[in-house]
Design a protein around this motif. Structure first.
Motif, PDB file in Angstrom:
ATOM      1  N   TYR A  34      -3.132  -8.200  23.423  1.00  0.00           N
ATOM      2  CA  TYR A  34      -1.983  -8.470  22.574  1.00  0.00           C
ATOM      3  C   TYR A  34      -2.416  -9.227  21.335  1.00  0.00           C
ATOM      4  O   TYR A  34      -2.929 -10.324  21.421  1.00  0.00           O
ATOM      5  N   LEU A  35      -2.250  -8.595  20.161  1.00  0.00           N
ATOM      6  CA  LEU A  35      -2.545  -9.245  18.889  1.00  0.00           C
ATOM      7  C   LEU A  35      -1.277  -9.174  18.061  1.00  0.00           C
ATOM      8  O   LEU A  35      -0.861  -8.109  17.630  1.00  0.00           O
ATOM      9  N   THR A  89      11.086  -4.318  30.480  1.00  0.00           N
ATOM     10  CA  THR A  89      10.891  -5.434  31.409  1.00  0.00           C
ATOM     11  C   THR A  89      11.519  -6.730  30.903  1.00  0.00           C
ATOM     12  O   THR A  89      11.496  -7.729  31.602  1.00  0.00           O
ATOM     13  N   ARG A  90      12.011  -6.697  29.648  1.00  0.00           N
ATOM     14  CA  ARG A  90      12.665  -7.906  29.096  1.00  0.00           C
ATOM     15  C   ARG A  90      14.050  -7.519  28.596  1.00  0.00           C
ATOM     16  O   ARG A  90      14.204  -7.051  27.481  1.00  0.00           O
ATOM     17  N   LEU A 120       7.537   2.081  30.111  1.00  0.00           N
ATOM     18  CA  LEU A 120       8.050   2.860  31.238  1.00  0.00           C
ATOM     19  C   LEU A 120       7.061   2.878  32.406  1.00  0.00           C
ATOM     20  O   LEU A 120       7.452   3.040  33.551  1.00  0.00           O
ATOM     21  N   ASP A 121       5.776   2.687  32.084  1.00  0.00           N
ATOM     22  CA  ASP A 121       4.790   2.644  33.180  1.00  0.00           C
ATOM     23  C   ASP A 121       5.021   1.444  34.098  1.00  0.00           C
ATOM     24  O   ASP A 121       4.494   1.396  35.193  1.00  0.00           O
ATOM     25  N   VAL A 123       8.074   0.566  35.216  1.00  0.00           N
ATOM     26  CA  VAL A 123       9.508   0.752  35.516  1.00  0.00           C
ATOM     27  C   VAL A 123       9.960  -0.080  36.728  1.00  0.00           C
ATOM     28  O   VAL A 123      11.111  -0.507  36.797  1.00  0.00           O
ATOM     29  N   ASP A 124       9.044  -0.350  37.654  1.00  0.00           N
ATOM     30  CA  ASP A 124       9.426  -1.144  38.827  1.00  0.00           C
ATOM     31  C   ASP A 124       9.820  -2.571  38.456  1.00  0.00           C
ATOM     32  O   ASP A 124      10.437  -3.268  39.252  1.00  0.00           O
ATOM     33  N   ARG A 125       9.428  -2.992  37.255  1.00  0.00           N
ATOM     34  CA  ARG A 125       9.786  -4.352  36.833  1.00  0.00           C
ATOM     35  C   ARG A 125      10.852  -4.351  35.748  1.00  0.00           C
ATOM     36  O   ARG A 125      11.103  -5.373  35.117  1.00  0.00           O
ATOM     37  N   TRP A 126      11.451  -3.214  35.496  1.00  0.00           N
ATOM     38  CA  TRP A 126      12.447  -3.156  34.435  1.00  0.00           C
ATOM     39  C   TRP A 126      13.696  -3.944  34.798  1.00  0.00           C
ATOM     40  O   TRP A 126      14.148  -3.935  35.944  1.00  0.00           O
ATOM     41  N   VAL A 128      16.426  -3.520  32.755  1.00  0.00           N
ATOM     42  CA  VAL A 128      17.531  -2.759  32.161  1.00  0.00           C
ATOM     43  C   VAL A 128      17.931  -1.651  33.145  1.00  0.00           C
ATOM     44  O   VAL A 128      17.093  -0.862  33.565  1.00  0.00           O
ATOM     45  N   GLU A 144      12.870   6.670  26.792  1.00  0.00           N
ATOM     46  CA  GLU A 144      12.057   5.770  27.590  1.00  0.00           C
ATOM     47  C   GLU A 144      10.618   6.128  27.254  1.00  0.00           C
ATOM     48  O   GLU A 144      10.228   7.295  27.347  1.00  0.00           O
ATOM     49  N   SER A 146       6.239   5.020  27.044  1.00  0.00           N
ATOM     50  CA  SER A 146       5.124   4.179  27.445  1.00  0.00           C
ATOM     51  C   SER A 146       3.999   4.388  26.446  1.00  0.00           C
ATOM     52  O   SER A 146       3.457   5.486  26.342  1.00  0.00           O
ATOM     53  N   SER A 149       0.830   5.209  28.651  1.00  0.00           N
ATOM     54  CA  SER A 149       0.599   6.573  29.142  1.00  0.00           C
ATOM     55  C   SER A 149       0.868   7.617  28.061  1.00  0.00           C
ATOM     56  O   SER A 149       0.399   8.736  28.146  1.00  0.00           O
ATOM     57  N   ASP A 151       3.888   8.750  27.452  1.00  0.00           N
ATOM     58  CA  ASP A 151       5.133   9.459  27.769  1.00  0.00           C
ATOM     59  C   ASP A 151       6.260   9.066  26.807  1.00  0.00           C
ATOM     60  O   ASP A 151       6.461   7.895  26.512  1.00  0.00           O
TER      61      ASP A 151
END
Ligand SMILES: Nc1nc2c(ncn2[C@@H]2O[C@H](COP(=O)(O)OP(=O)(O)O)[C@@H](O)[C@H]2O)c(=O)[nH]1
Ligand SMILES: [Mg+2]
Lengths: 166, 508
Positions: A34-35, A89-90, A120-121, A123-126, A128, A144, A146, A149, A151
């Motif tokens: 992350y930059l 996720t947020r 979207l990769d 998604v288990d922690r989304w 929304v 949606e 990613s 990936s 997608d």
């Protein structure tokens, strides 16, 4: 063959993946480092809308904030399209994206808009719910995506390009 | 405000050295007409000004070139950062680039610290919430385990008692046979038979209890021969009733129609448990049993003139290993709890009417079974509902599994298409909406949950069943949150799978 160019801006809170989405779309790369973006970076990619029409998307990747300051408003001038970006996720980042779209209207008259809900990769922690996006979809094109990936990324940019077609 | 000359000169040099200005002058058609300043830094030498000019042209797309502009911190080719100023002049304009690399690096560090801190706070709040949730789940799990443990202890305590009584009696009569031979034969044999039947029923109940612990039991619909059942019950319980000098009557009412199917084994279990319970708790008087088809239900009624059950215990009597529920009894064991479970499993109703000191009546009403197991389904599901629940999409990257599921779905009269990844699945649903989507979570690339999520957010209203090798609660809840109706784990239990699909077909 007719060529034309349109300016589009990535709008969304910091860290939602604006820079990564542009990197995926323009260079087909991804980095998990992350930059944070300071200022603006302009990239471009051409989309063949038909055999005759080529659209060059000039993509402005600007520093992410939950609210638009005067500098960011300045960056928005001359844009015809907006890519609103939220991070699935947020949950607050979704509200921020929609809020930014409203604020952007002060600078850009009636921009073409699409909403990317990114990561979207994961998604288990989304946070929304699918029904929420279903609701937003009634008034806004939602993708949606990613950046990791790939997608949904191409499809989202192409949809915006179509909306920008003359 | 002019400063003294040396200062002006110094300032000029200092600022220039810092900003390393580069000036590009363009005519109104973006033709580069002039370049001033530090060209080396901006990589202009390498491939000429072309790349930079193209970038600048993109940068000012949609902006007027006859007004002053100021775009701070623009990232240019080669990772260089500059403040870009546009200065118009009659029929041309200048672009002044001031180096901002150092300033950019400093600002970026600061901004990153701020962003990271904000994200950390967000993450912390979320982790705390998650920890709290996990603690709650653990707490609940512990409570469940404790309850299960208590139940197991009660089971063993009851078992030793319930087994010992008939076994004592069996040993007693064996002794009698050995000792007195022929003269004791009839009495001993009937006692042995009675106690063996009792042990048999007990063993059946234990098995049933074990099955209930492991999950739902399956129903097997068969044709019920009421007279056989009545004869069996009579033969089984007459000796015990005679021994206790109780009057026992087993009466058969109207016979159910031939297309009304029941799980006969479970039905027997219900009747046997109700009867042995009644005989056990009736010291004197009668036990009456009635079985018959009335108002579209199979009715079973067992009345006795026994001890009866206090109103406050009437609900408890159906719980396993309740104590003191029935007068004078130390434990009602498993019998009634299993009756209730079986009745409910068959979508029936059970009622208890009881007056302490006068007696009790248990009334059961069972609807016929609809269908069960894949082979019976096709004929039982009506034609119409077939048509409304007939297409499926299987999303699985393993061709063997996909083909197998396709065949299974075919048994339900469903036509299946196969997708091997998320994007393909979304596209295939968009092309033709199926009634059922069956998704494997473990797909190459995005997980199956991402497909489920997108389908739901795009308004897919059909059924979704998620299949996964991960049997944890969090995996299940992730799938359900994404929008799945059912979560099945691998290896796939085909019977359970059949029941799920059949359930959909039934309500569609
Ligand atoms: N897992 C995952 N991470 C992503 C995705 N997009 C961006 N990221 C990560 O999120 C962080 C922020 O991304 P960035 O593009 O800098 O966000 P920006 O501030 O909106 O430009 C980086 O660590 C990225 O690697 C995605 O689709 N999936
Ligand atoms: Mg960025």
């Amino acid at each position: 063959m007719s060529d034309f160019a349109r300016k589009v801006c990535m709008l969304g809170d910091f860290g939602v993946g604006k820079t990564s989405l542009v990197a995926r779309y323009v260079r087909n790369t991804f980095s998990d480092k992350y930059l944070t973006t300071v200022g603006v970076k302009v990239d471009s990619r051409s989309v063949a809308l038909s055999d005759e029409v080529n659209l060059k998307l000039v993509i402005w990747d600007i520093a992410g904030k939950a609210a638009l300051d005067s500098v960011n408003k300045n960056y928005l001038r001359g844009a015809s399209g907006l890519i609103l970006v939220a991070d699935g996720t947020r949950e607050p980042s979704l509200r921020a994206a929609l809020d930014l779209a409203l604020q952007a209207r002060e600078v850009v008259a009636s921009p073409a808009c699409v909403l990317f809900v990114n990561k979207l990769d994961m998604v288990d922690r989304w946070e929304v719910a699918p029904a929420v996006l279903g609701e937003i979809r009634r008034s806004l094109a939602v993708f949606e995506t990613s950046a990791l990936s790939g997608d949904g990324v191409e499809a989202g940019f192409i949809e915006l390009a179509r909306k920008l077609a003359p | 405000m002019t400063m003294p000359d040396p200062v002006e000169r110094y300032l000029d040099e200092f600022l220039r050295a810092r900003a390393r200005p580069l000036l590009l002058t363009f005519d109104a058609n973006w033709q580069l007409v002039d370049v001033h300043g530090d060209t080396s830094i901006r990589g202009l030498d390498a491939d000429g000004p072309h790349t930079l000019v193209q970038q600048l042209q993109d940068l000012f797309l949609g902006l007027p070139c006859d007004q002053p502009q100021d775009l701070p911190f623009v990232e240019l080719a080669g990772g260089i950062h500059a403040h870009v100023h546009l200065i118009p002049e009659s029929d041309r304009f200048h672009l002044l680039l001031l180096d901002a690399s150092d300033e950019h690096a400093r600002t970026q560090v600061q901004q990153q610290l701020g962003n990271d801190a904000t994200l950390a706070v967000f993450e912390k709040t979320r982790s705390l919430a998650r920890l709290r949730q996990i603690r709650n789940e653990l707490e609940q799990q512990r409570a469940r385990l404790e309850e299960a443990n208590a139940l197991k202890n009660a089971l063993f305590a009851t078992l030793s008692h319930e087994f010992r009584t008939p076994l004592t009696s069996i040993f007693g009569y064996l002794h009698l046979l050995e000792r007195y031979g022929e003269s004791a034969r009839d009495q001993a044999l009937s006692a042995l038979r009675r106690n063996a039947s009792y042990l048999f029923a007990l063993a059946e109940n234990l098995l049933e209890y074990g099955r209930s612990e492991a999950g739902e039991t399956l129903l097997t619909p068969t044709v019920l021969d009421l007279s056989v059942l009545v004869t069996d019950l009579e033969a089984m319980f007459c000796p015990l009733a005679a021994e206790k000098r109780l009057e026992l009557s087993v009466e058969a009412g109207p016979v159910p129609p031939s297309d009304a199917l029941f799980d006969v084994v479970k039905l027997r279990q219900i009747a046997i448990n109700l009867l042995s319970n009644a005989l056990r708790y009736t010291p004197a008087g009668y036990v009456c049993v009635y079985l018959g088809w009335e108002r579209d239900r199979l009715r079973i009624e067992v009345r006795d003139s026994g001890l009866g059950i206090d109103a406050e215990y009437q609900a408890k009597v159906f719980k396993p290993f309740n104590r003191g529920a029935q007068h004078g009894a130390c434990s009602a064991g498993l019998g009634l709890s299993i009756v209730k479970r079986l009745v409910e499993r068959m979508s029936g109703l059970i009622e208890l009417e009881s007056t302490p000191g006068k007696g009790s009546a248990f009334r059961v009403a069972l609807p016929p079974l609809v269908a069960a197991g894949p082979p019976q389904v096709a004929p039982v599901v009506p034609e119409g509902s077939h048509r409304s629940f007939s297409s499926a999409l299987v999303v699985d990257d393993d061709p063997d599994v996909a083909a197998l599921l396709e065949v299974l779905l075919g048994d339900f009269g469903m036509r299946a298409r196969i997708a091997t990844n998320v994007a393909e699945a979304i596209a295939m649903v968009a092309a033709e909406v199926p009634d059922l989507v069956l998704v494997d979570v473990e797909l190459p690339g995005l997980s199956g949950n991402a497909a489920v999520y997108q389908l739901r957010s795009q308004g897919y209203k059909g059924r979704i069943v998620t299949v996964s090798a991960n049997a944890t609660e969090s995996a299940r809840s992730a799938a359900i949150t994404a929008g799945a109706d059912h979560y099945l784990t691998k290896p796939l239990d085909f019977v359970q799978f059949a029941r799920v699909v059949q359930g959909f077909a039934a309500v569609t």
